[in-house]
Design a protein around this motif. Structure first.
Motif, short mmCIF file in Angstrom:
data_model
loop_
_atom_site.label_atom_id
_atom_site.label_comp_id
_atom_site.label_asym_id
_atom_site.label_seq_id
_atom_site.Cartn_x
_atom_site.Cartn_y
_atom_site.Cartn_z
N ASP A 1 -7.52 7.72 -0.83
CA ASP A 1 -7.07 8.62 0.21
C ASP A 1 -6.61 7.75 1.38
N PRO A 2 -5.29 7.59 1.56
CA PRO A 2 -4.80 6.67 2.59
C PRO A 2 -5.07 7.15 4.01
N PHE A 3 -5.61 8.37 4.17
CA PHE A 3 -5.90 8.89 5.50
C PHE A 3 -7.39 8.86 5.82
N ASP A 4 -8.20 8.30 4.93
CA ASP A 4 -9.65 8.38 5.14
C ASP A 4 -10.32 7.12 4.59
N GLY A 5 -10.64 6.20 5.47
CA GLY A 5 -11.30 4.98 5.04
C GLY A 5 -11.31 3.96 6.17
N ASP A 6 -11.75 2.76 5.87
CA ASP A 6 -11.69 1.67 6.83
C ASP A 6 -10.73 0.65 6.25
N TYR A 7 -9.53 0.57 6.83
CA TYR A 7 -8.47 -0.22 6.25
C TYR A 7 -8.15 -1.48 7.05
N LYS A 8 -9.10 -1.98 7.82
CA LYS A 8 -8.85 -3.23 8.53
C LYS A 8 -8.51 -4.36 7.56
N SER A 9 -9.10 -4.32 6.39
CA SER A 9 -8.86 -5.39 5.42
C SER A 9 -7.44 -5.38 4.88
N SER B 1 0.35 2.04 2.70
CA SER B 1 0.60 3.08 1.69
C SER B 1 1.93 3.77 1.93
N MET B 2 2.70 3.97 0.85
CA MET B 2 3.95 4.69 0.98
C MET B 2 3.73 6.16 1.29
N HIS B 3 2.54 6.67 1.00
CA HIS B 3 2.23 8.05 1.41
C HIS B 3 2.27 8.15 2.93
N ILE B 4 1.72 7.15 3.60
CA ILE B 4 1.72 7.11 5.06
C ILE B 4 3.12 6.83 5.59
N ARG B 5 3.73 5.78 5.09
CA ARG B 5 5.03 5.36 5.62
C ARG B 5 6.09 6.43 5.37
N SER B 6 6.02 7.10 4.23
CA SER B 6 6.97 8.17 3.95
C SER B 6 6.83 9.31 4.95
N LYS B 7 5.60 9.63 5.29
CA LYS B 7 5.36 10.73 6.24
C LYS B 7 6.00 10.45 7.60
N TYR B 8 5.79 9.24 8.13
CA TYR B 8 6.22 8.95 9.51
C TYR B 8 7.63 8.40 9.62
N PHE B 9 8.12 7.73 8.57
CA PHE B 9 9.46 7.14 8.63
C PHE B 9 10.51 8.00 7.93
N TYR B 10 10.08 8.89 7.02
CA TYR B 10 11.02 9.75 6.33
C TYR B 10 10.88 11.20 6.78
N GLU B 11 9.86 11.88 6.22
CA GLU B 11 9.73 13.32 6.42
C GLU B 11 9.58 13.73 7.89
N SER C 1 12.85 -1.62 5.78
CA SER C 1 12.78 -0.80 4.57
C SER C 1 12.71 0.68 4.97
N ALA C 2 11.57 1.34 4.74
CA ALA C 2 11.42 2.70 5.25
C ALA C 2 11.55 2.69 6.77
N GLY C 3 11.00 1.65 7.41
CA GLY C 3 11.13 1.49 8.86
C GLY C 3 12.56 1.22 9.27
N GLY C 4 13.34 0.57 8.38
CA GLY C 4 14.75 0.35 8.67
C GLY C 4 15.54 1.65 8.65
N LEU C 5 15.18 2.53 7.73
CA LEU C 5 15.77 3.87 7.75
C LEU C 5 15.42 4.56 9.07
N PHE C 6 14.19 4.33 9.53
CA PHE C 6 13.76 4.95 10.79
C PHE C 6 14.55 4.41 11.99
N THR C 7 14.74 3.07 12.07
CA THR C 7 15.47 2.54 13.23
C THR C 7 16.94 2.93 13.17
N HIS C 8 17.48 3.13 11.96
CA HIS C 8 18.83 3.68 11.84
C HIS C 8 18.85 5.09 12.43
N HIS C 9 17.85 5.89 12.09
CA HIS C 9 17.73 7.23 12.67
C HIS C 9 17.60 7.15 14.19
N ALA C 10 16.80 6.19 14.66
CA ALA C 10 16.51 6.10 16.10
C ALA C 10 17.75 5.79 16.92
#
Length: 524
Positions: free
Chosen positions: A249-257, A348-358, A392-401
């Motif tokens: 679950d990419p939205f629930d955990g400790d992901y410092k590592s 996670s692409m689940h996270i990146r897709s949410k904020y950079f795409y959808e 990448s996904a962030g590049g699509l985002f800066t193109h949008h920006a």
């Protein structure tokens, strides 16, 4: 546990051997459109701080938390655990088998196959491995038979593909003389089996390597009879903990590592880093922002700001850029990385897709009208010479920006780095409002005659094959960069350039690119 992972486990258990799943399909010399080293550097004669209009709500303001860097508090053992090879096994009952078959009912090819597996419950119960743990990590597939002794065995294999005529399943049997013969092929099989999961960001390559090592350990323990039997309750508790730490679950955990950085480099600058938690109501998300101040920071002075998306990776680039300031090679710049709180897996692409795409419109709203104005209230920022980077996904985002920047009163950025933009992804998104934005730039040129922003496009020479299966006849990543550059030139934009890095894939060029970019655009 994802449906894909459950299917892997079902196949492994139902064959009581090993299911070999295969997937069908994710310094520097340069080739320049306009070499980064040949343009004029920005000259800042008089730096004037800018205060942007802050649209944060009172609730959002009340949620802001500012503190010292806590990233280094991550336990080193979470980053690279040293296992003991301890194997624990829960032997499943007939009831467990029925529950498993019921939970995977939709995964079977036919009702007859489902009924057949239900009938096996009474004969297989008490004689199969329901849960196998190695140092607390669950082995989800490639499970040996409980009575395997290391000798000859066979594996029932299946490979399913789909085309316009429907699904096609190829079945075969592989024979092995002993475990050593099988082990010689196991690593390749596991790597192929998890290829899609690596591509989608569900697993990293390091995790898949660990899966291989754990699988070998499990088989050897079964052969030697050295495993420990555990109860169902113990097994379920261990599985829950493993799934949490693994990040299913990419939205629930400790992901410092998951954050990538060199500890010694970050240790050197940690006193100059502020860690800011800032909540956005529109996205219902707590973002984590790291603000790294330049050497000898003076709160009365004004500095340009540069923001990096994907803080989980890009915070690791901050020390080398700050070193350029220390050496007097570039101007002092406030470096800002935008990530998510440590309970989110930023890889996670689940996270990146949410904020950079959808949700990219809402993400841009947050950066433009919440985050940047908040920073302008706390630091004197020269937004006329500030920038933002996405890859990448962030590049699509800066193109949008950049091509939606004209819709905002606030103008926090002059420089936009569009790195390896996945513009082809727009046609793959459900309910996408702008599927042709990769060729019409969000209709920016219907609204405007000029573009007063500075754009730097970049990519790796060898990266196109990495995502070949996703292009669907649209521009590849490098074609997207080339055609965007042509569109900019056709509209008379002279403040844009592109650079394709030789001998680089999708991401290898990034550290060198940053050094070059800052040396040019923020030259002393």
């Amino acid at each position: 546990m994802t449906k894909k992972m459950m299917t892997k486990k079902a196949i492994a258990l139902l064959t009581a051997a090993v299911a070999l799943l295969s997937s069908v399909a994710c310094q520097s010399n340069t080739k320049d459109n306009d070499s980064i080293g040949n343009s004029s550097s920005a000259v800042i004669e008089e730096i004037i701080p800018t205060k942007l209009k802050n649209l944060m709500t009172e609730n959002e303001r009340s949620c802001v938390k500012v503190g010292e860097l806590t990233l280094l508090d991550a336990d080193d053992t979470d980053i690279q655990p040293e296992g003991t090879g301890k194997v624990q096994i829960y032997i499943g009952t007939a009831e467990d088998w029925r529950e498993l078959v019921e939970s995977l009912k939709d995964c079977y090819e036919s009702p007859e196959e489902y009924e057949e597996q239900l009938k096996l419950a009474d004969t297989i119960g008490g004689n199969y491995i329901e849960t196998a743990l190695v140092d607390g990590r669950e082995v989800l597939s490639n499970i040996p038979a409980l009575d395997y002794d290391g000798g000859e065995f066979s594996i029932a294999c299946a490979q399913t593909s789909e085309d316009e005529t429907g699904k096609h399943t190829k079945e075969w049997t592989e024979e092995y003389k002993n475990f050593d013969e099988y082990k010689s092929r196991l690593e390749k099989n596991i790597s192929e089996s998890y290829a899609n999961e690596i591509e989608e960001g569900i697993y990293t390559e390091e995790q898949v390597k660990q899966i291989y090592e754990d699988t070998v350990t499990l088989w050897q323990s079964v052969i030697d009879g050295t495993y420990e039997k555990i109860s169902k309750e113990e097994a379920h508790k261990a599985k829950d903990e493993y799934e949490r730490t693994l990040g299913l679950d990419p939205f629930d955990g400790d992901y410092k590592s998951k954050w990538e950085y060199v500890r010694s480099e970050v240790e050197e600058i940690k006193d100059s880093v502020k860690e800011i938690s800032i909540y956005d109501e529109e996205l219902d998300t707590e973002f984590l922002v790291h603000v790294t101040l330049p050497p000898n920071f003076d709160s009365s002075k004004t500095y340009p700001m540069f923001m990096f998306t994907d803080g989980v990776w890009r915070f690791g680039n901050v020390p080398s850029i700050r070193k350029l300031m220390e050496n007097g090679e570039i101007q002092d710049v406030i470096l800002v990385t935008l990530g998510y709180n440590y309970n989110f897996d930023g890889t996670s692409m689940h996270i990146r897709s949410k904020y950079f795409y959808e949700e990219r419109e809402k993400t841009l709203d947050f950066i433009t009208d919440n985050l940047s104005p908040y920073l302008s209230e706390n630091y004197n920022i020269d937004f006329a010479h500030s920038g933002i980077y996405g890859h990448s996904a962030g590049g699509l985002f800066t193109h949008h920006a950049v091509f939606n920047s004209d819709k905002y009163e606030n103008q926090p950025f002059q420089y936009y780095i569009i790195g390896s933009p996945a513009l082809w992804q727009l046609h793959r998104l459900d309910n996408e409002k702008y599927p042709d934005a990769n060729v019409n730039d969000y209709n920016y040129w219907d609204r405007n005659d000029t573009l007063d922003k500075t754009i730097f496009l970049c990519g790796g020479e060898n990266e196109d094959p990495d995502y070949e299966e996703y292009y669907d006849g649209y521009d590849t990543t490098l074609e997207g960069i080339e055609n965007l550059m042509k569109r900019l030139e056709s509209h008379g934009v002279t403040t844009a350039k592109s650079k394709i890095y030789e001998d680089s894939g999708h991401w290898q060029f990034i550290p060198d690119m940053f050094i070059e970019f800052f040396r040019e655009y923020y030259a002393k």
